[in-house]
Design an enzyme around this catalytic site. Structure first.
Site, PDB file in Angstrom:
ATOM      1  N   ALA A 108     -11.097  -6.678  -5.691  1.00 57.47           N
ATOM      2  CA  ALA A 108     -11.657  -7.553  -6.596  1.00 57.47           C
ATOM      3  C   ALA A 108     -10.510  -8.023  -7.605  1.00 57.47           C
ATOM      4  CB  ALA A 108     -12.955  -6.901  -7.584  1.00 57.47           C
ATOM      5  N   GLY A 110     -10.654 -10.706  -5.878  1.00 57.36           N
ATOM      6  CA  GLY A 110     -10.722 -11.496  -4.344  1.00 57.36           C
ATOM      7  C   GLY A 110      -9.574 -12.332  -4.126  1.00 57.36           C
ATOM      8  N   GLU A 130     -14.311  -2.950  -3.051  1.00 54.97           N
ATOM      9  CA  GLU A 130     -14.112  -2.804  -4.670  1.00 54.97           C
ATOM     10  C   GLU A 130     -14.962  -1.881  -5.187  1.00 54.97           C
ATOM     11  OE1 GLU A 130     -12.026  -3.912  -6.852  1.00 54.97           O
ATOM     12  OE2 GLU A 130     -13.283  -2.577  -8.347  1.00 54.97           O
ATOM     13  N   ARG A 135     -17.186  -5.754 -10.746  1.00 55.34           N
ATOM     14  CA  ARG A 135     -16.268  -6.478 -10.187  1.00 55.34           C
ATOM     15  C   ARG A 135     -16.433  -6.890  -8.752  1.00 55.34           C
ATOM     16  NH1 ARG A 135     -11.396  -6.851 -12.608  1.00 55.34           N
ATOM     17  NH2 ARG A 135     -10.024  -6.356 -10.723  1.00 55.34           N
ATOM     18  N   ASP A 175      -3.848  -2.880  -2.885  1.00 50.97           N
ATOM     19  CA  ASP A 175      -3.226  -3.689  -4.130  1.00 50.97           C
ATOM     20  C   ASP A 175      -3.651  -2.732  -5.196  1.00 50.97           C
ATOM     21  OD1 ASP A 175      -1.954  -5.573  -5.655  1.00 50.97           O
ATOM     22  OD2 ASP A 175      -3.745  -6.832  -5.934  1.00 50.97           O
ATOM     23  N   CYS A 228       1.095  -4.899  -9.811  1.00 52.00           N
ATOM     24  CA  CYS A 228       1.475  -5.827 -10.741  1.00 52.00           C
ATOM     25  C   CYS A 228       2.131  -5.133 -11.730  1.00 52.00           C
ATOM     26  CB  CYS A 228       0.670  -6.860 -11.000  1.00 52.00           C
ATOM     27  SG  CYS A 228      -0.737  -6.479 -11.954  1.00 52.00           S
TER      28      CYS A 228
END
Ligand code: SAM
Length: 437
Positions: A108, A110, A130, A135, A175, A228
């Site tokens: 999520a 997505g 997820e 989410r 991720d 990230c």
């Protein structure tokens, strides 16, 4: 900004630190991807007036200065998706190909799931997971809008995925949840929330998620790890420990012409890449690995469909040009897809490929997901004017002499939703939750 964080960035970046500091005072970049399941670049830019320059990070990715996107009918149709440009780089490195069976473990909202689906071109399968229930519903909305016909959406702890699908996937995207150090320009919460304890906590969650990801990979399977954040503990050191726990995993080249070498020489970890805010993006870390051992493949059962009533099949054939290769009917609900329907066992299933519709009190009601699906063309369409599309998205009935029955409501040729015509008026089937106020 937290002094300890800045000190750490100074140590990582050395001579480049002043450029990093300067980049923090610039506004964050904005980006979008065109959805090739629904349009192409020429068609899209002829119809949609938006500022755009090509992003180096994704095949269909662009930068933009415009802010008007969210309320546009073309957005509601799934013709494009908003995504910060550098965040699209992980799937470019992953390089999913048609036919692959893929898991997106932390999916999520997505962005990367929809990007994978666009590259798969309705071939192969993507299981999109997820853990967070709230989410996971946003993920489902984005998957529906994207229109792919080969996606399963579930909401589970990675441990449960590892139990259901050991050795099943050709590729897994991890991720991972992270401390968000690459989001400092975009998200002021990331600035406020950053502490060394948060980094430690994220690193320990990432370690656990990676173990489940490893179990899900088949022999020769590819693992794409991305975050990230810019922190060594969540990136290079995380991968170093993972490779030491699993000597059968090997680093792979990314084969892309963006990003900077990762900051660790051991185990070839320098093959991973880093993207910084001064690289026309926000911040990302991407490592690609291959499982080189033999893992016993798991066999997954296929679902057995109830008999599909003839009248539903003929309605489907009357509504779309080409019926899905696989159909599954259970509890009066019909699903279609381009991959055989597999059993997801005890997983919390939100969607198995395309939810076509439901038999209700003697009539079959098509779903919004069906109208969003990209697999097949609708036979009965209605092109709305600027005024009509506003009224349609507001939930109003549209007066028009259209052939009786189900109609795909289009704007600029993109399907925005469905309606049912009585010959003179189009009864609005646009979901209440999406209607404009
Ligand atoms: N891949 C997503 C995208 O491109 O839109 C972004 C994923 S975000 C960086 C990380 C996700 O991991 C969040 O949605 C979060 O809810 C989820 N998450 C948090 N804790 C987790 C855990 N223990 N296991 C798996 N996922 C977790």
């Amino acid at each position: 900004m937290n002094e300890q964080f800045l000190l750490q960035m100074q140590q990582i970046l050395k001579d480049e630190y002043p450029a990093y500091l300067e980049s923090l005072s610039n506004p964050p970049t904005r980006g979008f991807r065109i959805n090739p399941l629904k349009t192409n670049e020429k068609d899209f830019f002829e119809k949609v007036d938006v500022s755009h320059t090509k992003s180096p990070y994704a095949k269909y990715g662009y930068y933009t200065d415009d802010k008007k996107y969210g309320s546009m009918p073309e957005y509601a149709s799934g013709a494009f998706y908003m995504q910060e440009a550098s965040a699209s780089s992980a799937v470019t490195v992953m390089d999913p190909k048609g036919g692959a069976v893929i898991l997106d473990m932390c999916a999520a909202p997505g962005s990367k799931t929809t990007e994978i689906l666009e590259l798969l071109e309705n071939q192969g399968l993507l299981v999109s997971n997820e853990i967070d229930k709230k989410r996971s519903h946003i993920l489902l909305e984005n998957v529906e809008r994207n229109g792919a016909s080969n996606c399963i959406v579930v909401s589970n702890d990675p441990l449960q995925l590892a139990k259901q699908f050991p050795g099943f996937f050709d590729m897994v995207l991890c991720d991972a949840p992270c401390s968000g150090e690459g989001m400092m320009r975009k998200n002021t919460e990331a600035v406020d929330q950053w502490t060394p304890q948060l980094v430690e906590h994220c690193a320990s969650v990432q370690k656990e998620v990676l173990e489940s990801v490893y179990t899900c990979l088949k022999a020769d399977g590819i693992l794409l790890y991305s975050t990230c954040t810019l922190n060594l503990k969540e990136n290079e050191y995380q991968i170093k420990q993972f490779l030491e726990r699993h000597p059968d995993m090997q680093m792979m080249d990314t084969n892309v012409n963006f990003g900077r070498r990762a900051l660790c020489e051991e185990h070839d970890i320098q093959k991973a890449i880093r993207i910084y805010p001064m690289d026309h993006g926000e911040g990302h870390f991407i490592a690609k690995m291959k499982k080189c051992s033999v893992t016993a493949p798991c066999s997954i059962k296929q679902l057995k469909s109830d008999l599909i009533p003839k009248e539903i099949l003929s309605l489907l054939k009357d509504t779309i040009e080409e019926v899905y290769p696989y159909l599954y009917f259970k509890n009066n609900r019909l699903y279609g897809g381009t991959y055989p329907f597999i059993d997801t066992g005890k997983l919390h299933l939100l969607r198995n490929q395309v939810y076509i519709g439901e038999m209700l009190k003697g009539r079959f009601e098509f779903s919004h997901h069906f109208f969003m699906s990209s697999y097949s063309k609708f036979k009965n369409t209605y092109e709305m004017s600027d005024e009509e599309v506003k009224r349609y998205m507001h939930g109003e009935q549209i007066s028009a002499n259209v052939q009786k029955g189900w109609v795909a409501m289009c704007y600029h040729g993109f399907v925005v939703g469905g309606a049912k015509s009585d010959g003179h008026a189009l009864k609005n089937k646009y979901p209440k939750a999406f209607r404009t106020r």
